[in-house]
Write an enzyme that holds these catalytic residues in place. Structure first.
Site, PDB file in Angstrom:
ATOM      1  N   LYS A  11       0.830  -1.201   0.000  1.00  0.00           N
ATOM      2  CA  LYS A  11       0.000   0.000   0.000  1.00  0.00           C
ATOM      3  C   LYS A  11       0.875   1.266   0.000  1.00  0.00           C
ATOM      4  O   LYS A  11       2.093   1.194   0.230  1.00  0.00           O
ATOM      5  CB  LYS A  11      -0.937  -0.040   1.214  1.00  0.00           C
ATOM      6  CG  LYS A  11      -1.922  -1.223   1.170  1.00  0.00           C
ATOM      7  CD  LYS A  11      -2.939  -1.118   2.288  1.00  0.00           C
ATOM      8  CE  LYS A  11      -3.929  -2.279   2.247  1.00  0.00           C
ATOM      9  NZ  LYS A  11      -5.016  -2.104   3.233  1.00  0.00           N
ATOM     10  N   TYR A  51     -12.565  -2.464  -3.804  1.00  0.00           N
ATOM     11  CA  TYR A  51     -13.063  -2.520  -2.424  1.00  0.00           C
ATOM     12  C   TYR A  51     -14.590  -2.392  -2.358  1.00  0.00           C
ATOM     13  O   TYR A  51     -15.131  -2.036  -1.299  1.00  0.00           O
ATOM     14  CB  TYR A  51     -12.416  -1.414  -1.593  1.00  0.00           C
ATOM     15  CG  TYR A  51     -10.996  -1.737  -1.141  1.00  0.00           C
ATOM     16  CD1 TYR A  51     -10.725  -2.844  -0.335  1.00  0.00           C
ATOM     17  CD2 TYR A  51      -9.930  -0.910  -1.482  1.00  0.00           C
ATOM     18  CE1 TYR A  51      -9.440  -3.129   0.109  1.00  0.00           C
ATOM     19  CE2 TYR A  51      -8.628  -1.187  -1.043  1.00  0.00           C
ATOM     20  CZ  TYR A  51      -8.401  -2.301  -0.244  1.00  0.00           C
ATOM     21  OH  TYR A  51      -7.127  -2.574   0.198  1.00  0.00           O
ATOM     22  N   PHE A  59     -15.648   3.484   6.946  1.00  0.00           N
ATOM     23  CA  PHE A  59     -14.267   3.840   6.592  1.00  0.00           C
ATOM     24  C   PHE A  59     -14.009   3.836   5.085  1.00  0.00           C
ATOM     25  O   PHE A  59     -12.875   4.045   4.655  1.00  0.00           O
ATOM     26  CB  PHE A  59     -13.271   2.917   7.310  1.00  0.00           C
ATOM     27  CG  PHE A  59     -13.468   1.450   7.019  1.00  0.00           C
ATOM     28  CD1 PHE A  59     -12.969   0.870   5.862  1.00  0.00           C
ATOM     29  CD2 PHE A  59     -14.158   0.646   7.919  1.00  0.00           C
ATOM     30  CE1 PHE A  59     -13.140  -0.477   5.594  1.00  0.00           C
ATOM     31  CE2 PHE A  59     -14.341  -0.712   7.657  1.00  0.00           C
ATOM     32  CZ  PHE A  59     -13.830  -1.269   6.491  1.00  0.00           C
ATOM     33  N   ARG A  87      -1.608 -14.554   3.931  1.00  0.00           N
ATOM     34  CA  ARG A  87      -2.347 -13.978   5.059  1.00  0.00           C
ATOM     35  C   ARG A  87      -1.620 -14.232   6.386  1.00  0.00           C
ATOM     36  O   ARG A  87      -1.600 -13.367   7.263  1.00  0.00           O
ATOM     37  CB  ARG A  87      -3.775 -14.527   5.097  1.00  0.00           C
ATOM     38  CG  ARG A  87      -4.577 -13.978   3.915  1.00  0.00           C
ATOM     39  CD  ARG A  87      -6.013 -14.402   3.925  1.00  0.00           C
ATOM     40  NE  ARG A  87      -6.781 -13.804   5.007  1.00  0.00           N
ATOM     41  CZ  ARG A  87      -7.233 -12.548   5.005  1.00  0.00           C
ATOM     42  NH1 ARG A  87      -6.952 -11.751   4.002  1.00  0.00           N
ATOM     43  NH2 ARG A  87      -7.951 -12.088   6.013  1.00  0.00           N
ATOM     44  N   THR A  93      -5.458  -7.760  10.274  1.00  0.00           N
ATOM     45  CA  THR A  93      -5.740  -6.467   9.619  1.00  0.00           C
ATOM     46  C   THR A  93      -5.316  -5.295  10.495  1.00  0.00           C
ATOM     47  O   THR A  93      -4.713  -4.335  10.020  1.00  0.00           O
ATOM     48  CB  THR A  93      -7.264  -6.365   9.327  1.00  0.00           C
ATOM     49  OG1 THR A  93      -7.637  -7.494   8.533  1.00  0.00           O
ATOM     50  CG2 THR A  93      -7.601  -5.092   8.582  1.00  0.00           C
ATOM     51  N   ARG A 104       2.532  -6.833   9.168  1.00  0.00           N
ATOM     52  CA  ARG A 104       1.787  -5.723   9.778  1.00  0.00           C
ATOM     53  C   ARG A 104       2.294  -5.408  11.186  1.00  0.00           C
ATOM     54  O   ARG A 104       2.331  -4.250  11.585  1.00  0.00           O
ATOM     55  CB  ARG A 104       0.299  -6.022   9.761  1.00  0.00           C
ATOM     56  CG  ARG A 104      -0.295  -5.856   8.345  1.00  0.00           C
ATOM     57  CD  ARG A 104      -1.650  -6.432   8.248  1.00  0.00           C
ATOM     58  NE  ARG A 104      -2.346  -6.110   7.003  1.00  0.00           N
ATOM     59  CZ  ARG A 104      -3.366  -6.821   6.548  1.00  0.00           C
ATOM     60  NH1 ARG A 104      -3.790  -7.883   7.211  1.00  0.00           N
ATOM     61  NH2 ARG A 104      -3.965  -6.476   5.424  1.00  0.00           N
ATOM     62  N   ASN A 114      -2.257  -0.037   6.781  1.00  0.00           N
ATOM     63  CA  ASN A 114      -1.740  -1.314   7.290  1.00  0.00           C
ATOM     64  C   ASN A 114      -0.798  -2.013   6.301  1.00  0.00           C
ATOM     65  O   ASN A 114      -0.644  -3.227   6.333  1.00  0.00           O
ATOM     66  CB  ASN A 114      -2.886  -2.225   7.765  1.00  0.00           C
ATOM     67  CG  ASN A 114      -3.827  -2.622   6.654  1.00  0.00           C
ATOM     68  OD1 ASN A 114      -3.696  -2.138   5.526  1.00  0.00           O
ATOM     69  ND2 ASN A 114      -4.757  -3.514   6.939  1.00  0.00           N
ATOM     70  N   HIS A 117      -2.044  -5.562   1.514  1.00  0.00           N
ATOM     71  CA  HIS A 117      -3.333  -6.230   1.325  1.00  0.00           C
ATOM     72  C   HIS A 117      -3.057  -7.628   0.790  1.00  0.00           C
ATOM     73  O   HIS A 117      -2.108  -7.814   0.013  1.00  0.00           O
ATOM     74  CB  HIS A 117      -4.206  -5.482   0.313  1.00  0.00           C
ATOM     75  CG  HIS A 117      -5.388  -6.293  -0.139  1.00  0.00           C
ATOM     76  ND1 HIS A 117      -6.563  -6.347   0.573  1.00  0.00           N
ATOM     77  CD2 HIS A 117      -5.542  -7.139  -1.195  1.00  0.00           C
ATOM     78  CE1 HIS A 117      -7.399  -7.179  -0.036  1.00  0.00           C
ATOM     79  NE2 HIS A 117      -6.807  -7.678  -1.114  1.00  0.00           N
ATOM     80  N   GLU A 128      -9.536 -10.844  -7.725  1.00  0.00           N
ATOM     81  CA  GLU A 128      -8.650  -9.693  -7.470  1.00  0.00           C
ATOM     82  C   GLU A 128      -7.474  -9.668  -8.448  1.00  0.00           C
ATOM     83  O   GLU A 128      -7.080  -8.600  -8.924  1.00  0.00           O
ATOM     84  CB  GLU A 128      -8.162  -9.734  -6.014  1.00  0.00           C
ATOM     85  CG  GLU A 128      -9.300  -9.499  -5.027  1.00  0.00           C
ATOM     86  CD  GLU A 128      -8.832  -9.376  -3.583  1.00  0.00           C
ATOM     87  OE1 GLU A 128      -7.629  -9.581  -3.301  1.00  0.00           O
ATOM     88  OE2 GLU A 128      -9.685  -9.060  -2.731  1.00  0.00           O
TER      89      GLU A 128
HETATM   90  P1  CMP Z   1      -7.417  -4.699   3.478  1.00  0.00           P
HETATM   91  O1  CMP Z   1      -6.915  -6.058   3.765  1.00  0.00           O
HETATM   92  O2  CMP Z   1      -6.796  -3.954   2.345  1.00  0.00           O
HETATM   93  O3  CMP Z   1      -8.998  -4.763   3.234  1.00  0.00           O
HETATM   94  C1  CMP Z   1      -9.877  -3.716   3.548  1.00  0.00           C
HETATM   95  C2  CMP Z   1      -9.197  -2.598   4.251  1.00  0.00           C
HETATM   96  O4  CMP Z   1     -10.055  -1.690   4.928  1.00  0.00           O
HETATM   97  C3  CMP Z   1      -8.319  -3.164   5.337  1.00  0.00           C
HETATM   98  O5  CMP Z   1      -7.215  -3.814   4.790  1.00  0.00           O
HETATM   99  C4  CMP Z   1      -8.023  -1.936   6.170  1.00  0.00           C
HETATM  100  O6  CMP Z   1      -6.887  -1.231   5.711  1.00  0.00           O
HETATM  101  C5  CMP Z   1      -9.264  -1.100   5.945  1.00  0.00           C
HETATM  102  N1  CMP Z   1     -10.036  -1.069   7.183  1.00  0.00           N
HETATM  103  C6  CMP Z   1     -10.649  -2.094   7.776  1.00  0.00           C
HETATM  104  N2  CMP Z   1     -11.245  -1.666   8.914  1.00  0.00           N
HETATM  105  C7  CMP Z   1     -10.982  -0.350   9.015  1.00  0.00           C
HETATM  106  C8  CMP Z   1     -11.314   0.639   9.962  1.00  0.00           C
HETATM  107  N3  CMP Z   1     -12.035   0.339  11.045  1.00  0.00           N
HETATM  108  N4  CMP Z   1     -10.867   1.888   9.746  1.00  0.00           N
HETATM  109  C9  CMP Z   1     -10.142   2.187   8.654  1.00  0.00           C
HETATM  110  N5  CMP Z   1      -9.799   1.281   7.711  1.00  0.00           N
HETATM  111  C10 CMP Z   1     -10.213   0.027   7.909  1.00  0.00           C
END
Ligand code: CMP
Length: 141
Positions: A11, A51, A59, A87, A93, A104, A114, A117, A128
């Site tokens: 990211k 997404y 969010f 994963r 996450t 992470r 984070n 992905h 994807e």
């Molecule tokens: P990712 O694995 O890219 O998939 C969806 C993304 O949404 C996740 O990683 C986070 O970066 C983001 N995400 C999930 N929950 C939250 C949250 N509570 N606030 C902000 N971003 C979020």
């Protein structure tokens, strides 16, 4: 065990903080191979489509702003059980919940920023990968 492909994204925060080499090294040292890669800015259309499953979440706007805020590295990772392996290597996450030694835990700053992905299932991995890569942009190891 199945040879699989999965989508990985480094990211904008990971690219900006010069973490590409360390993250790819971690994948390679743990049995995954980079089978395709593109570094570029994601368009708003691409990010919103990618997404779409999260579009009702509070969010979502923040997520799209962040994912389009700077270049990302889009990768197809290949290997035995690549979806689950990726994963496991990424960790939870929310970096606050991520296990020691995961990407992470080592690098992510918040649940929003984070660093990486990874696809969450074999079915979603195929969707994807196809969202970003044409067949002739992915190579067999
Ligand atoms: P990712 O694995 O890219 O998939 C969806 C993304 O949404 C996740 O990683 C986070 O970066 C983001 N995400 C999930 N929950 C939250 C949250 N509570 N606030 C902000 N971003 C979020």
């Amino acid at each position: 065990m199945a040879n699989e492909r999965t989508l990985s994204i480094i990211k904008p925060d990971g690219v900006k903080r010069n973490l590409i080499g360390r993250i790819i090294g971690h994948f390679e040292e743990n049995g995954l191979r980079v089978a395709g890669a593109q570094m570029r800015l994601m368009s708003r259309h691409e990010a919103e489509g990618f997404y779409a499953v999260h579009k009702e979440r509070p969010f979502f706007g923040e997520l799209i702003e962040f994912m389009t805020s700077g270049p990302v590295l889009l990768m197809v990772l290949e290997g035995e059980n690549a979806v689950a392996k990726n994963r496991e290597l990424m960790g939870a996450t929310n970096p606050a919940d991520a296990a020691e030694g995961t990407i992470r835990k080592m690098y992510a700053q918040s649940i929003g920023e984070n660093t990486v992905h990874g696809s969450d299932s074999v079915e979603n991995a195929a969707i994807e990968v196809n969202w970003f890569f044409k067949g002739n942009e992915v190579y067999n190891g």
